[in-house]
Write an enzyme that holds these catalytic residues in place. Sequence first.
Site, mmCIF file in Angstrom:
data_model
loop_
_atom_site.group_PDB
_atom_site.id
_atom_site.type_symbol
_atom_site.label_atom_id
_atom_site.label_comp_id
_atom_site.label_asym_id
_atom_site.label_seq_id
_atom_site.Cartn_x
_atom_site.Cartn_y
_atom_site.Cartn_z
ATOM 1 N N HIS A 1 0.853 -1.193 0.000
ATOM 2 C CA HIS A 1 0.000 0.000 0.000
ATOM 3 C C HIS A 1 0.888 1.241 0.000
ATOM 4 C CE1 HIS A 1 -4.013 -1.818 0.391
ATOM 5 N NE2 HIS A 1 -3.351 -2.802 0.992
ATOM 6 N N ARG B 1 11.525 5.605 -15.623
ATOM 7 C CA ARG B 1 12.595 6.253 -14.877
ATOM 8 C C ARG B 1 12.635 5.856 -13.400
ATOM 9 N NH1 ARG B 1 10.809 10.121 -18.523
ATOM 10 N NH2 ARG B 1 12.420 10.756 -20.021
ATOM 11 N N GLY C 1 -6.330 -14.304 -11.257
ATOM 12 C CA GLY C 1 -6.575 -13.856 -12.620
ATOM 13 C C GLY C 1 -7.363 -12.563 -12.687
ATOM 14 N N ASP D 1 -5.566 -13.598 0.367
ATOM 15 C CA ASP D 1 -6.140 -12.284 0.709
ATOM 16 C C ASP D 1 -7.645 -12.411 0.881
ATOM 17 O OD1 ASP D 1 -6.017 -9.605 1.373
ATOM 18 O OD2 ASP D 1 -6.175 -8.898 -0.684
ATOM 19 N N LEU E 1 -11.652 -3.096 -5.613
ATOM 20 C CA LEU E 1 -11.404 -4.445 -5.107
ATOM 21 C C LEU E 1 -11.141 -4.398 -3.613
ATOM 22 C CD1 LEU E 1 -9.109 -5.966 -7.894
ATOM 23 C CD2 LEU E 1 -11.433 -6.691 -7.325
ATOM 24 N N ALA E 2 -11.752 -5.340 -2.884
ATOM 25 C CA ALA E 2 -11.634 -5.384 -1.417
ATOM 26 C C ALA E 2 -11.299 -6.807 -1.004
ATOM 27 C CB ALA E 2 -12.930 -4.912 -0.765
#
Length: 388
Positions: free
Chosen positions: A198, A230, A252, A278, A311-312
Amino acid sequence: MTKTLTAYLGADIFDGAATQTNHALIVSGDRVQDILPVAEIPPAAETVTLPGGTILPGYVDLQVNGGGGVQFNDDPSVAALRTIAAAHAGLGATAILPTLITDTADRTRAAIAAVEQAIAAGVPGIIGLHLEGPHLSLARKGAHDPSLIRPMEASDLDTLCAAAGRLPVLMLTVAPETVTPDQIRALTAAGAIVSLGHSEADFATCAAAVDAGATCVTHLFNAMRQIANRDPGVVGAALAFGGLSAGLIADGIHVHPQNMAMVLRAKAGPGDIFLVSDSMAPAGSDIHDFTLNGRRILRKDGRLTLEDGTLAGADLDLSTAIRVLVDQVGQPRDDAFRRATQGPARVIGRDDTLGVLKPGGQADFLHLDAGLTLTRVWQGGIEIHPIG
């Protein structure tokens, strides 16, 4: 009383490092006794013949936010941990790090206490704690509540260092631009495993965190600075530094299979890529929505999202992640198996006892059929009902 000796045969056996054929897994009570050629099975052993497929060590999942309809943030208690661990054992993950995402200091202390009590009580499958936040980057908050993200203060550092001394495993996800190298040094000296995530940090900031003792990256590609022409960012640091390992959500959805293939080819060792679920409260249950920090999370088509589509977490188990690696990414089966077993155990320094099948080790193992679908699970030598 003499312990029952059981020989499991008929399937290949992946011991955490390699697959053996025409062998049997010999189990005595709750322990692995040996892996022997079928011709050498002790005459006194009862035999269980499996229909092909593969016997594997139980999965080791270092990022589990919930399961069985329970979210750890909502209920940081021993009872909740029992439910979560049982749900994941039914999915093949017989060793887990329950994960508290960004929350208040009081909730963090409650989570630490609950895990400590659960381990003391011998709750099967609970091996430590993963605190994902609250010391993260607002720019890469993902589904974390921005009102709860905050810098690490001296009191936080004291709490975490003390917890690292009391828990068998404490993993901490932090953003290196918001936690100082000195704080990372103190945490790792206390025994914590520091993981970068994060984060909007540049490569140089990540390098300083690695020099201070960080050894991991949380859910590679997601909620972090990407590779740019860079600046390699956090993703580039995960690949470039051999001292870093990185978790991967291989559903996926979170990461494209071609990106998975690319990083698996590019990762510098000895650090490696390992699988995480997760997973959230729906894991091992049929619920369709739940709350996280008072916000509604929706479950649909293999995704978990906030109502705005962010997304959670993931609706994923590690058998599915293995199939994605094999079928969509092109990984050899042994490599995919290792990334769910010995690989994550090595990240936390427990690959001598977890994620492996070796004499004297706990008899946590599972059976996948030829199509890599979970069919049976044993925890401590006792068969439990898998969740299919």
